[in-house]
Design a protein around this motif. Structure first.
Motif, PDB file in Angstrom:
ATOM      1  N   GLU A 181       6.362   6.789   1.768  1.00  0.00           N
ATOM      2  CA  GLU A 181       6.727   7.967   2.550  1.00  0.00           C
ATOM      3  C   GLU A 181       7.488   7.602   3.818  1.00  0.00           C
ATOM      4  N   ASN A 182       8.660   8.246   3.974  1.00  0.00           N
ATOM      5  CA  ASN A 182       9.540   8.028   5.128  1.00  0.00           C
ATOM      6  C   ASN A 182      10.116   6.608   5.174  1.00  0.00           C
ATOM      7  N   ILE A 224       9.075  -0.436 -16.017  1.00  0.00           N
ATOM      8  CA  ILE A 224       9.764   0.013 -14.803  1.00  0.00           C
ATOM      9  C   ILE A 224       8.742   0.618 -13.855  1.00  0.00           C
ATOM     10  N   ILE A 225       8.917   0.344 -12.575  1.00  0.00           N
ATOM     11  CA  ILE A 225       8.140   0.992 -11.521  1.00  0.00           C
ATOM     12  C   ILE A 225       9.136   1.607 -10.545  1.00  0.00           C
ATOM     13  N   ALA A 226       8.905   2.862 -10.172  1.00  0.00           N
ATOM     14  CA  ALA A 226       9.786   3.524  -9.208  1.00  0.00           C
ATOM     15  C   ALA A 226       9.031   3.738  -7.898  1.00  0.00           C
ATOM     16  N   ILE A 227       9.696   3.414  -6.790  1.00  0.00           N
ATOM     17  CA  ILE A 227       9.122   3.629  -5.459  1.00  0.00           C
ATOM     18  C   ILE A 227      10.064   4.551  -4.691  1.00  0.00           C
ATOM     19  N   SER A 228       9.622   5.762  -4.454  1.00  0.00           N
ATOM     20  CA  SER A 228      10.437   6.731  -3.728  1.00  0.00           C
ATOM     21  C   SER A 228      10.271   6.550  -2.226  1.00  0.00           C
ATOM     22  N   THR A 229      11.371   6.755  -1.502  1.00  0.00           N
ATOM     23  CA  THR A 229      11.343   6.658  -0.033  1.00  0.00           C
ATOM     24  C   THR A 229      11.520   8.032   0.604  1.00  0.00           C
ATOM     25  N   ASP A 230      11.138   9.065  -0.099  1.00  0.00           N
ATOM     26  CA  ASP A 230      11.353  10.436   0.383  1.00  0.00           C
ATOM     27  C   ASP A 230      10.698  10.704   1.734  1.00  0.00           C
ATOM     28  N   SER A 246      -0.316  11.846  -6.782  1.00  0.00           N
ATOM     29  CA  SER A 246      -1.317  12.780  -6.241  1.00  0.00           C
ATOM     30  C   SER A 246      -1.455  12.632  -4.735  1.00  0.00           C
ATOM     31  N   LEU A 247      -0.584  11.771  -4.149  1.00  0.00           N
ATOM     32  CA  LEU A 247      -0.545  11.496  -2.711  1.00  0.00           C
ATOM     33  C   LEU A 247      -1.815  10.821  -2.217  1.00  0.00           C
ATOM     34  N   LYS A 248      -2.418  10.048  -3.106  1.00  0.00           N
ATOM     35  CA  LYS A 248      -3.567   9.228  -2.747  1.00  0.00           C
ATOM     36  C   LYS A 248      -3.084   7.791  -2.533  1.00  0.00           C
ATOM     37  N   THR A 249      -3.643   7.119  -1.536  1.00  0.00           N
ATOM     38  CA  THR A 249      -3.249   5.733  -1.263  1.00  0.00           C
ATOM     39  C   THR A 249      -3.621   4.844  -2.443  1.00  0.00           C
ATOM     40  N   GLU A 250      -2.685   3.997  -2.830  1.00  0.00           N
ATOM     41  CA  GLU A 250      -2.899   3.130  -3.983  1.00  0.00           C
ATOM     42  C   GLU A 250      -2.114   1.835  -3.778  1.00  0.00           C
ATOM     43  N   ILE A 251      -2.727   0.718  -4.095  1.00  0.00           N
ATOM     44  CA  ILE A 251      -2.052  -0.574  -4.012  1.00  0.00           C
ATOM     45  C   ILE A 251      -1.114  -0.712  -5.219  1.00  0.00           C
ATOM     46  N   SER A 254       0.864  -1.180   0.000  1.00  0.00           N
ATOM     47  CA  SER A 254       0.000   0.000   0.000  1.00  0.00           C
ATOM     48  C   SER A 254       0.902   1.233   0.000  1.00  0.00           C
ATOM     49  N   LEU A 255       0.854   1.988  -1.109  1.00  0.00           N
ATOM     50  CA  LEU A 255       1.742   3.131  -1.306  1.00  0.00           C
ATOM     51  C   LEU A 255       0.909   4.377  -1.597  1.00  0.00           C
TER      52      LEU A 255
END
Length: 352
Positions: free
Chosen positions: A309-310, A277-283, A230-235, A225-226
């Protein structure tokens, strides 16, 4: 009367307990500098602090000498640093094993001289473990450890087979897991320790973490769950491509940004052939709007972007270096980890 006897016995036995597990350690620093008015700090380094009974040991320095006191129910492995350098150096090279038998520590900031710990576990590390790992190698230990990780892991397993009661080996296995995340070899190595070690909290903690790690080679990439851009929760939605590269990164990571042009070329070349490609940021939260969202537009990143996030999920999966990537197949099974752009290009050219 009985109350007084009980109180007396309590202090006698508690005194014996603490004397058997406590250590009063004299230390000195081999250096050509003067660390007067500084503080030496022994800490967990890159290892999760939950493994430690004493997460930090500190001492004021006087004439380049210090004194460490603590209670050690089991041997602990530390890295060290100077308080005056905390904003510049996280920790210095070298491992320092401290237990209740430790009497002295010599730390060194000189390339030509090594540190030394006088004590049971320190002696094993210096006189048994290091020679075993460096057998048939002319390298020094630090360089070998950080530049030959695959070979080190294999030698670590062999050392455990010969020395199943070794806390030195257990601590290095803990650190390797904290660096690399799950591997079948780590689980095999962990299960090769003696029954007495397996009863210890240190072993049990690592065992629980290994079992809870979800991203594993040969297994399906887990559901997550990321957040979307748009900062909306999305699987996490993995596309139905023959191969997909899932990349963990963050917006201020220089190596991540430096390899973007190479990944974009690969993406543009093989997307039509069923590569994605899928990118997952850990900002961190404060960097999401000013950096992460901006980088996606600035670098014209064409693939799907998510936010962890975080680094909540990344931390759980022991993803601590960036970029970290996983190549998965059409069935969403992890087939490779940390494949370079060059090797990815070669793999795709041979398989698509």
């Amino acid at each position: 009367m009985l109350k007084h006897i009980f109180t007396l016995l309590f202090f006698i036995y508690s005194g014996n307990f603490f004397s058997q597990n406590s250590a009063n350690i004299q230390g000195k620093i081999l250096t050509d500098k003067n660390y007067e008015k500084d503080t030496i700090v022994f800490s967990a380094g890159i290892i999760d602090e939950k493994y430690y009974a004493n997460t930090k040991l500190t001492s004021a320095i006087n004439n380049n000498k210090f004194n460490i006191q603590g209670i050690f129910s089991c041997p602990q492995m530390y890295s060290y640093s100077m308080n005056s350098e905390k904003d510049v150096i996280l920790f210095r090279n070298g491992k320092y094993f401290i237990d209740q038998s430790t009497t002295s520590i010599i730390v060194s900031d000189m390339i030509t001289k090594q540190g030394e710990v006088i004590g049971k576990t320190g002696n094993e590390y210096q006189n048994k473990f290091i020679p075993f790992i460096l057998a048939n190698s002319s390298d020094n230990f630090e360089h070998f450890y950080y530049n030959n990780s695959e070979m080190f892991d294999k030698k670590l397993y062999k050392y455990v087979i010969k020395n199943p009661d070794s806390y030195v080996a257990l601590w290095f296995l803990i650190e390797r897991y904290n660096i690399e995340g799950y591997s079948d070899l780590y689980e095999t190595t962990l299960n090769s320790f003696s029954h007495s070690i397996k009863k210890q909290k240190l072993w049990l903690t690592l065992n629980a973490e290994l079992k809870n790690t979800l991203i594993r080679k040969g297994r399906k990439f887990p559901e997550m769950s990321l957040q979307n851009t748009s900062l909306k929760t999305e699987i996490l939605n993995i596309p139905d491509s023959k191969y997909t590269l899932i990349e963990f990164w963050f917006s201020r990571c220089r190596p991540c940004l430096e390899q973007l042009p190479s990944l974009k070329k690969i993406y543009n070349r093989y997307y039509a052939k069923s590569f994605n490609i899928i990118a997952i940021s850990t900002d961190k939260t404060q960097n999401v709007v000013p950096y992460w969202q901006k980088r996606i537009v600035e670098y014209e990143i064409p693939w799907k972007n998510y936010l962890d996030e975080n680094a909540v999920i990344a931390a759980r999966e022991k993803i601590i270096s960036f970029p970290t990537n996983f190549l998965i197949d059409k069935d969403h099974n992890v087939i490779k980890k940390n494949i370079t752009p060059e090797d990815l290009e070669k793999f795709l050219s041979e398989n698509l």
